[in-house]
Motif scaffolding. Structure first.
Motif, PDB file in Angstrom:
ATOM      1  N   TYR A  96       0.833  -1.203   0.000  1.00  0.00           N
ATOM      2  CA  TYR A  96       0.000   0.000   0.000  1.00  0.00           C
ATOM      3  C   TYR A  96       0.867   1.253   0.000  1.00  0.00           C
ATOM      4  O   TYR A  96       0.522   2.266  -0.624  1.00  0.00           O
ATOM      5  N   SER A  97       1.994   1.209   0.697  1.00  0.00           N
ATOM      6  CA  SER A  97       2.894   2.355   0.698  1.00  0.00           C
ATOM      7  C   SER A  97       3.457   2.598  -0.698  1.00  0.00           C
ATOM      8  O   SER A  97       3.520   3.744  -1.175  1.00  0.00           O
ATOM      9  N   PHE A  98       3.832   1.529  -1.368  1.00  0.00           N
ATOM     10  CA  PHE A  98       4.353   1.627  -2.735  1.00  0.00           C
ATOM     11  C   PHE A  98       3.318   2.271  -3.655  1.00  0.00           C
ATOM     12  O   PHE A  98       3.631   3.180  -4.436  1.00  0.00           O
ATOM     13  N   HIS A  99       2.077   1.804  -3.566  1.00  0.00           N
ATOM     14  CA  HIS A  99       1.049   2.348  -4.460  1.00  0.00           C
ATOM     15  C   HIS A  99       0.627   3.758  -4.061  1.00  0.00           C
ATOM     16  O   HIS A  99       0.139   4.516  -4.903  1.00  0.00           O
ATOM     17  N   LEU A 100       0.823   4.110  -2.802  1.00  0.00           N
ATOM     18  CA  LEU A 100       0.602   5.498  -2.415  1.00  0.00           C
ATOM     19  C   LEU A 100       1.647   6.397  -3.067  1.00  0.00           C
ATOM     20  O   LEU A 100       1.333   7.529  -3.470  1.00  0.00           O
ATOM     21  N   GLU A 101       2.878   5.910  -3.206  1.00  0.00           N
ATOM     22  CA  GLU A 101       3.876   6.654  -3.983  1.00  0.00           C
ATOM     23  C   GLU A 101       3.324   6.949  -5.377  1.00  0.00           C
ATOM     24  O   GLU A 101       3.435   8.072  -5.891  1.00  0.00           O
ATOM     25  N   TRP A 102       2.766   5.919  -5.997  1.00  0.00           N
ATOM     26  CA  TRP A 102       2.252   6.081  -7.351  1.00  0.00           C
ATOM     27  C   TRP A 102       1.110   7.098  -7.380  1.00  0.00           C
ATOM     28  O   TRP A 102       1.012   7.925  -8.292  1.00  0.00           O
ATOM     29  N   ALA A 103       0.250   7.034  -6.376  1.00  0.00           N
ATOM     30  CA  ALA A 103      -0.875   7.972  -6.335  1.00  0.00           C
ATOM     31  C   ALA A 103      -0.383   9.414  -6.215  1.00  0.00           C
ATOM     32  O   ALA A 103      -0.980  10.337  -6.786  1.00  0.00           O
ATOM     33  N   TYR A 104       0.691   9.623  -5.465  1.00  0.00           N
ATOM     34  CA  TYR A 104       1.265  10.968  -5.414  1.00  0.00           C
ATOM     35  C   TYR A 104       1.767  11.398  -6.790  1.00  0.00           C
ATOM     36  O   TYR A 104       1.650  12.573  -7.171  1.00  0.00           O
ATOM     37  N   LEU A 105       2.322  10.453  -7.542  1.00  0.00           N
ATOM     38  CA  LEU A 105       2.781  10.791  -8.893  1.00  0.00           C
ATOM     39  C   LEU A 105       1.610  11.098  -9.807  1.00  0.00           C
ATOM     40  O   LEU A 105       1.697  11.972 -10.672  1.00  0.00           O
ATOM     41  N   TRP A 106       0.474  10.367  -9.629  1.00  0.00           N
ATOM     42  CA  TRP A 106      -0.723  10.677 -10.424  1.00  0.00           C
ATOM     43  C   TRP A 106      -1.092  12.140 -10.299  1.00  0.00           C
ATOM     44  O   TRP A 106      -1.546  12.770 -11.254  1.00  0.00           O
ATOM     45  N   THR A 107      -0.974  12.647  -9.077  1.00  0.00           N
ATOM     46  CA  THR A 107      -1.460  13.986  -8.775  1.00  0.00           C
ATOM     47  C   THR A 107      -0.363  15.030  -8.840  1.00  0.00           C
ATOM     48  O   THR A 107      -0.514  16.137  -8.324  1.00  0.00           O
ATOM     49  N   GLY A 108       0.765  14.680  -9.479  1.00  0.00           N
ATOM     50  CA  GLY A 108       1.816  15.661  -9.707  1.00  0.00           C
ATOM     51  C   GLY A 108       2.553  16.081  -8.462  1.00  0.00           C
ATOM     52  O   GLY A 108       2.946  17.252  -8.345  1.00  0.00           O
ATOM     53  N   GLN A 109       2.788  15.142  -7.538  1.00  0.00           N
ATOM     54  CA  GLN A 109       3.467  15.451  -6.283  1.00  0.00           C
ATOM     55  C   GLN A 109       4.717  14.573  -6.108  1.00  0.00           C
ATOM     56  O   GLN A 109       4.756  13.697  -5.250  1.00  0.00           O
ATOM     57  N   PRO A 110       5.741  14.794  -6.931  1.00  0.00           N
ATOM     58  CA  PRO A 110       6.932  13.944  -6.828  1.00  0.00           C
ATOM     59  C   PRO A 110       7.647  14.050  -5.489  1.00  0.00           C
ATOM     60  O   PRO A 110       8.232  13.067  -5.010  1.00  0.00           O
ATOM     61  N   ASN A 111       7.613  15.230  -4.846  1.00  0.00           N
ATOM     62  CA  ASN A 111       8.255  15.359  -3.532  1.00  0.00           C
ATOM     63  C   ASN A 111       7.584  14.440  -2.513  1.00  0.00           C
ATOM     64  O   ASN A 111       8.258  13.769  -1.720  1.00  0.00           O
ATOM     65  N   ALA A 112       6.256  14.417  -2.530  1.00  0.00           N
ATOM     66  CA  ALA A 112       5.526  13.540  -1.610  1.00  0.00           C
ATOM     67  C   ALA A 112       5.796  12.079  -1.932  1.00  0.00           C
ATOM     68  O   ALA A 112       5.888  11.238  -1.028  1.00  0.00           O
ATOM     69  N   ALA A 113       5.928  11.769  -3.217  1.00  0.00           N
ATOM     70  CA  ALA A 113       6.236  10.391  -3.616  1.00  0.00           C
ATOM     71  C   ALA A 113       7.590   9.957  -3.073  1.00  0.00           C
ATOM     72  O   ALA A 113       7.753   8.829  -2.596  1.00  0.00           O
ATOM     73  N   ILE A 114       8.564  10.850  -3.117  1.00  0.00           N
ATOM     74  CA  ILE A 114       9.897  10.527  -2.607  1.00  0.00           C
ATOM     75  C   ILE A 114       9.854  10.320  -1.095  1.00  0.00           C
ATOM     76  O   ILE A 114      10.469   9.385  -0.564  1.00  0.00           O
ATOM     77  N   ARG A 115       9.113  11.167  -0.392  1.00  0.00           N
ATOM     78  CA  ARG A 115       8.970  10.980   1.064  1.00  0.00           C
ATOM     79  C   ARG A 115       8.304   9.651   1.370  1.00  0.00           C
ATOM     80  O   ARG A 115       8.698   8.936   2.303  1.00  0.00           O
ATOM     81  N   GLN A 116       7.275   9.300   0.593  1.00  0.00           N
ATOM     82  CA  GLN A 116       6.586   8.027   0.824  1.00  0.00           C
ATOM     83  C   GLN A 116       7.500   6.858   0.513  1.00  0.00           C
ATOM     84  O   GLN A 116       7.419   5.803   1.161  1.00  0.00           O
TER      85      GLN A 116
END
Length: 257
Positions: A96-116
């Motif tokens: 779920y954490s991995f796919h939350l990274e992806w969801a941050y990328l969907w919404t244009g939030q690469p910084n949040a994806a890196i933190r996740q």
């Protein structure tokens, strides 16, 4: 296992589970995921997932599945919220954490994806699901050399070249290297099934539209779940004005009137 083999078996098992216990959220969740992402029967899939959430509002997998459904429907913020909820309910799940990274990328939030990604790495060091989302996030920030390193780190686990590396090489203008990687992916596909859209994405990033659509067609033929999310793939952005792209969406039931 190819989706055309796996999906019917999963649906049959889920139907049997629901027959044994109609209140079992797991059965409705699995059936909903298969009906939507694999069989493209979107209304049925949504109803099954919503039924799972009615039975058990705190069922993490149902929120996860609903997030994928929402992403396919271009409700990316809703998909992100569902993925967040899944991880909140099961905070030890690296998946779920991995796919939350992806969801941050969907919404244009690469910084949040890196933190996740840091959280994913803490939960399951070295985990790679389908490719390095860290690499994708770094590539979105224009940190191409760091992205290449992240993609290459993932390759031993993947057992094949990283498609994200190919897309990034194309972005860097290193098209010949990206095309060479795409050909290696084709060779790997002959030996073991993986998502055909990976190969399409590299060709798309290189401007090789016909080869990209050839592999998108392979994904459609296989009922790859990634065929429902081609609007999310960065390497395919150059194809979206092509009538063939719209035809792909129509075939999976996602072309809006």
């Amino acid at each position: 296992m190819p989706p055309l083999e796996a999906a019917p078996r999963a649906a049959e098992a889920a139907e049997r589970a629901i027959e044994l216990d109609p209140t079992l959220a797991e059965g409705h969740t699995t059936l909903g995921f298969v009906r939507s992402l694999y069989q493209w029967r979107w209304d049925e899939g949504r109803r099954e997932i919503e039924r799972a959430l009615e039975v058990n509002p705190n069922h993490a997998e149902a929120h996860f599945s609903y997030g994928w459904y929402q992403a396919a429907m271009e409700d990316y913020k809703g998909g992100l919220a569902s993925m967040k909820r899944a991880f909140e309910l099961d905070p030890l799940s690296a998946n779920y954490s991995f796919h939350l990274e992806w969801a941050y990328l969907w919404t244009g939030q690469p910084n949040a994806a890196i933190r996740q990604h840091d959280t994913t790495e803490e939960l399951a060091p070295g985990m790679v699901c389908i490719d390095s989302l860290l690499g994708q996030a770094l590539s979105e920030q224009g940190r191409y050399e760091e992205a290449i390193e992240a993609f290459e780190t993932a390759e031993p686990t993947l057992g094949r070249p990283s498609c994200g590396k190919g897309v990034t090489l194309a972005r860097m203008g290193r098209t010949d290297e990206a095309l060479q990687l795409a050909r290696k992916l084709e060779e790997a596909f002959d030996d073991e099934y993986f998502i055909p859209e990976f190969i399409a994405e590299v060709y798309g990033a290189c401007g090789e539209k016909d080869r990209a659509f050839f592999w998108l067609e392979r994904g459609l033929e296989a009922h790859s779940p990634a065929a429902t999310c081609i609007r999310l793939w960065k390497g395919l952005e150059t194809l979206q004005d092509d009538p063939r792209f719209q035809e792909n969406l129509r075939r999976v039931g996602l072309l809006k009137p």
